[in-house]
Scaffold this motif. Structure first.
Motif, PDB file in Angstrom:
ATOM      1  N   ARG A  74     -14.454   7.796  -3.919  1.00 15.45           N
ATOM      2  CA  ARG A  74     -14.651   8.840  -4.900  1.00 15.45           C
ATOM      3  C   ARG A  74     -14.167   8.996  -6.137  1.00 15.45           C
ATOM      4  O   ARG A  74     -15.032   9.199  -7.276  1.00 15.45           O
ATOM      5  CB  ARG A  74     -14.091  10.245  -4.142  1.00 15.45           C
ATOM      6  CG  ARG A  74     -14.509  10.357  -2.831  1.00 15.45           C
ATOM      7  CD  ARG A  74     -13.789  11.691  -2.114  1.00 15.45           C
ATOM      8  NE  ARG A  74     -14.161  11.878  -0.848  1.00 15.45           N
ATOM      9  CZ  ARG A  74     -13.799  12.855  -0.024  1.00 15.45           C
ATOM     10  NH1 ARG A  74     -12.848  13.555  -0.406  1.00 15.45           N
ATOM     11  NH2 ARG A  74     -14.358  12.899   1.133  1.00 15.45           N
ATOM     12  N   THR A  75     -13.081   8.150  -6.683  1.00 13.63           N
ATOM     13  CA  THR A  75     -12.692   7.982  -7.986  1.00 13.63           C
ATOM     14  C   THR A  75     -12.019   6.648  -8.218  1.00 13.63           C
ATOM     15  O   THR A  75     -11.574   6.069  -7.236  1.00 13.63           O
ATOM     16  CB  THR A  75     -11.735   9.223  -8.456  1.00 13.63           C
ATOM     17  OG1 THR A  75     -10.658   9.179  -7.628  1.00 13.63           O
ATOM     18  CG2 THR A  75     -12.556  10.522  -8.340  1.00 13.63           C
ATOM     19  N   GLY A  77      -9.217   4.645  -8.713  1.00 12.44           N
ATOM     20  CA  GLY A  77      -7.639   4.688  -8.349  1.00 12.44           C
ATOM     21  C   GLY A  77      -7.672   5.791  -6.953  1.00 12.44           C
ATOM     22  O   GLY A  77      -6.600   5.704  -6.568  1.00 12.44           O
ATOM     23  N   GLY A  78      -8.905   5.925  -6.672  1.00  8.27           N
ATOM     24  CA  GLY A  78      -8.829   6.547  -5.086  1.00  8.27           C
ATOM     25  C   GLY A  78      -8.505   5.611  -4.045  1.00  8.27           C
ATOM     26  O   GLY A  78      -8.138   4.397  -4.313  1.00  8.27           O
ATOM     27  N   ARG A  79      -8.791   5.986  -2.950  1.00 12.63           N
ATOM     28  CA  ARG A  79      -8.381   5.299  -1.646  1.00 12.63           C
ATOM     29  C   ARG A  79      -9.556   4.439  -1.233  1.00 12.63           C
ATOM     30  O   ARG A  79     -10.574   4.860  -0.684  1.00 12.63           O
ATOM     31  CB  ARG A  79      -7.926   6.360  -0.682  1.00 12.63           C
ATOM     32  CG  ARG A  79      -6.616   7.038  -0.835  1.00 12.63           C
ATOM     33  CD  ARG A  79      -6.180   7.771   0.074  1.00 12.63           C
ATOM     34  NE  ARG A  79      -4.784   8.454  -0.372  1.00 12.63           N
ATOM     35  CZ  ARG A  79      -4.068   9.296   0.444  1.00 12.63           C
ATOM     36  NH1 ARG A  79      -4.766   9.334   1.934  1.00 12.63           N
ATOM     37  NH2 ARG A  79      -2.939  10.039   0.151  1.00 12.63           N
ATOM     38  N   TRP A  80      -8.971   3.038  -1.014  1.00 16.06           N
ATOM     39  CA  TRP A  80     -10.024   2.113  -0.438  1.00 16.06           C
ATOM     40  C   TRP A  80      -9.593   2.426   1.083  1.00 16.06           C
ATOM     41  O   TRP A  80     -10.535   1.795   1.938  1.00 16.06           O
ATOM     42  CB  TRP A  80      -9.663   0.678  -0.951  1.00 16.06           C
ATOM     43  CG  TRP A  80     -10.126   0.478  -2.095  1.00 16.06           C
ATOM     44  CD1 TRP A  80      -9.553   0.132  -3.287  1.00 16.06           C
ATOM     45  CD2 TRP A  80     -11.687   0.420  -2.542  1.00 16.06           C
ATOM     46  NE1 TRP A  80     -10.420  -0.137  -4.575  1.00 16.06           N
ATOM     47  CE2 TRP A  80     -11.839   0.053  -4.001  1.00 16.06           C
ATOM     48  CE3 TRP A  80     -12.799   0.718  -2.004  1.00 16.06           C
ATOM     49  CZ2 TRP A  80     -12.830  -0.141  -4.702  1.00 16.06           C
ATOM     50  CZ3 TRP A  80     -13.979   0.604  -2.643  1.00 16.06           C
ATOM     51  CH2 TRP A  80     -14.000   0.171  -4.270  1.00 16.06           C
ATOM     52  N   GLY A  81      -8.549   2.587   1.554  1.00 14.62           N
ATOM     53  CA  GLY A  81      -8.295   2.909   2.746  1.00 14.62           C
ATOM     54  C   GLY A  81      -7.689   1.618   3.535  1.00 14.62           C
ATOM     55  O   GLY A  81      -7.724   1.494   4.934  1.00 14.62           O
ATOM     56  N   MET A  82      -7.367   0.430   2.583  1.00 25.05           N
ATOM     57  CA  MET A  82      -6.720  -0.531   3.011  1.00 25.05           C
ATOM     58  C   MET A  82      -5.531  -1.096   2.214  1.00 25.05           C
ATOM     59  O   MET A  82      -5.178  -0.669   1.215  1.00 25.05           O
ATOM     60  CB  MET A  82      -7.734  -1.788   2.859  1.00 25.05           C
ATOM     61  CG  MET A  82      -9.181  -1.539   3.695  1.00 25.05           C
ATOM     62  SD  MET A  82     -10.418  -2.983   3.345  1.00 25.05           S
ATOM     63  CE  MET A  82     -10.582  -2.611   1.207  1.00 25.05           C
ATOM     64  N   GLN A 106     -12.599   3.702   5.965  1.00 28.83           N
ATOM     65  CA  GLN A 106     -12.757   4.526   7.269  1.00 28.83           C
ATOM     66  C   GLN A 106     -13.981   5.010   7.224  1.00 28.83           C
ATOM     67  O   GLN A 106     -14.705   5.057   8.386  1.00 28.83           O
ATOM     68  CB  GLN A 106     -11.652   5.712   7.077  1.00 28.83           C
ATOM     69  CG  GLN A 106     -10.319   5.337   7.393  1.00 28.83           C
ATOM     70  CD  GLN A 106      -9.796   4.674   6.437  1.00 28.83           C
ATOM     71  OE1 GLN A 106      -9.695   4.948   5.117  1.00 28.83           O
ATOM     72  NE2 GLN A 106      -9.141   3.379   6.572  1.00 28.83           N
ATOM     73  N   GLU A 107     -14.806   5.264   6.114  1.00 30.96           N
ATOM     74  CA  GLU A 107     -16.045   5.944   6.205  1.00 30.96           C
ATOM     75  C   GLU A 107     -16.963   4.839   6.570  1.00 30.96           C
ATOM     76  O   GLU A 107     -17.915   4.891   7.319  1.00 30.96           O
ATOM     77  CB  GLU A 107     -16.443   6.606   4.817  1.00 30.96           C
ATOM     78  CG  GLU A 107     -15.702   7.469   4.514  1.00 30.96           C
ATOM     79  CD  GLU A 107     -16.232   8.264   3.127  1.00 30.96           C
ATOM     80  OE1 GLU A 107     -16.949   7.691   2.619  1.00 30.96           O
ATOM     81  OE2 GLU A 107     -15.381   9.262   2.641  1.00 30.96           O
ATOM     82  N   ILE A 144     -15.242   1.760  -8.900  1.00 25.24           N
ATOM     83  CA  ILE A 144     -15.464   2.910  -7.926  1.00 25.24           C
ATOM     84  C   ILE A 144     -16.367   2.289  -6.535  1.00 25.24           C
ATOM     85  O   ILE A 144     -16.027   2.631  -5.360  1.00 25.24           O
ATOM     86  CB  ILE A 144     -16.336   4.029  -8.420  1.00 25.24           C
ATOM     87  CG1 ILE A 144     -15.389   4.889  -9.603  1.00 25.24           C
ATOM     88  CG2 ILE A 144     -16.396   4.977  -7.254  1.00 25.24           C
ATOM     89  CD1 ILE A 144     -15.772   5.767 -10.307  1.00 25.24           C
ATOM     90  N   SER A 145     -17.255   1.466  -6.728  1.00 27.39           N
ATOM     91  CA  SER A 145     -18.133   0.768  -5.793  1.00 27.39           C
ATOM     92  C   SER A 145     -18.153  -0.603  -5.956  1.00 27.39           C
ATOM     93  O   SER A 145     -18.177  -1.268  -6.932  1.00 27.39           O
ATOM     94  CB  SER A 145     -19.605   1.396  -5.824  1.00 27.39           C
ATOM     95  OG  SER A 145     -19.676   2.690  -5.759  1.00 27.39           O
ATOM     96  N   LEU A 146     -17.868  -1.500  -4.566  1.00 27.60           N
ATOM     97  CA  LEU A 146     -17.704  -2.619  -4.728  1.00 27.60           C
ATOM     98  C   LEU A 146     -18.438  -3.316  -3.417  1.00 27.60           C
ATOM     99  O   LEU A 146     -18.587  -2.779  -2.544  1.00 27.60           O
ATOM    100  CB  LEU A 146     -16.219  -3.091  -4.822  1.00 27.60           C
ATOM    101  CG  LEU A 146     -15.544  -2.875  -6.017  1.00 27.60           C
ATOM    102  CD1 LEU A 146     -13.928  -3.311  -5.635  1.00 27.60           C
ATOM    103  CD2 LEU A 146     -16.078  -3.941  -7.117  1.00 27.60           C
TER     104      LEU A 146
END
Length: 235
Positions: A74-75, A77-82, A106-107, A144-146
């Motif tokens: 989302r931003t 520094g936000g969470r990659w979840g890994m 997760q998404e 933000i997107s990779l």
């Protein structure tokens, strides 16, 4: 007064062959990738998530080749979840994927095709067009997107009875890290006597069914007389 004789030191080769190199051994220490993980290494969520290589969507060693996975958070520094760790090869290792909560991984995993979810023990070899550790780390930290280019390793188990021999593995790990990176296998020791298929560059992710902190794995390596090692081998 007569001086007491100084006890002879144990041969360096035997010590080297039977123990693990902890953090603080100079260049032998692995380096953590500062990626702003979804949770800290000490989080209970991470301890639950480290076994996610068995996530029920395909065989552990399924040959899916090189996966391209597009993730967005989302931003910056936000969470990659890994939770990620840099390998000596320069690739980036997925230590764990958060099992609950909100994060880019997760998404993606919720709708991923069978056998193509992101799992613990996966290896990130490229991020967008970047392949150097420094460039990949910077992108993971700031973007933000990779697009992550991910290889699935082979996971297998070997059994090593010590039989009063030195273990024969030289390993290193990150302080408070997970898993043990094999640097060398010494001939004439328990590993080679057992014919165990372990080579330099492999990663030990579990010992006798125990996963988690590298220090836990080291303790089991030292104390158990028979070892069942779960090994991760990148393609």
């Amino acid at each position: 007064k007569a001086r007491r004789p100084v006890p002879a030191r144990a041969p360096a080769r035997m010590f080297f062959a039977s123990c693990c190199c902890a953090e603080g051994d100079g260049p032998r220490t692995a380096v953590e990738v500062p990626v702003g993980s979804a949770f800290s290494p000490a989080s209970p969520d991470l301890e639950k998530a480290v076994a996610l290589d068995d996530c029920g969507d395909g065989a552990q060693s399924s040959k899916v080749g090189l996966m391209e996975v597009q993730l967005s958070r989302r931003t910056a520094g936000g969470r990659w979840g890994m939770s990620l760790e840099k390998l000596p090869s320069g690739a980036i290792y997925v230590v764990a994927v958060q099992s609950t909560g909100v994060g880019a991984a997760q998404e993606y995993n919720r709708s991923a095709p069978p056998g193509r979810s992101i799992r613990a023990n996966d290896v990130i070899v490229r991020v967008d067009d970047a392949t150097s550790p420094e460039e990949m780390t910077t992108l993971i930290r700031d973007a933000i997107s990779l697009t992550f280019h991910i290889q699935r390793p082979q996971l297998f188990e070997v059994t090593v009875p010590k039989n009063d021999l030195a273990l024969g593995l030289s390993v290193r790990h990150q302080k408070n890290g997970y898993g043990l990176h094999v640097e060398d296998v010494v001939e004439g020791t328990a590993v080679t006597a057992a014919g165990a298929d372990i080579v330099a560059g492999d990663r030990i992710v579990a010992v006798n069914g125990k996963e988690g902190f590298a220090e836990w794995l080291q303790l089991e390596l030292r104390e158990a007389e028979v070892l069942i090692l779960k090994v991760s081998r990148a393609p």
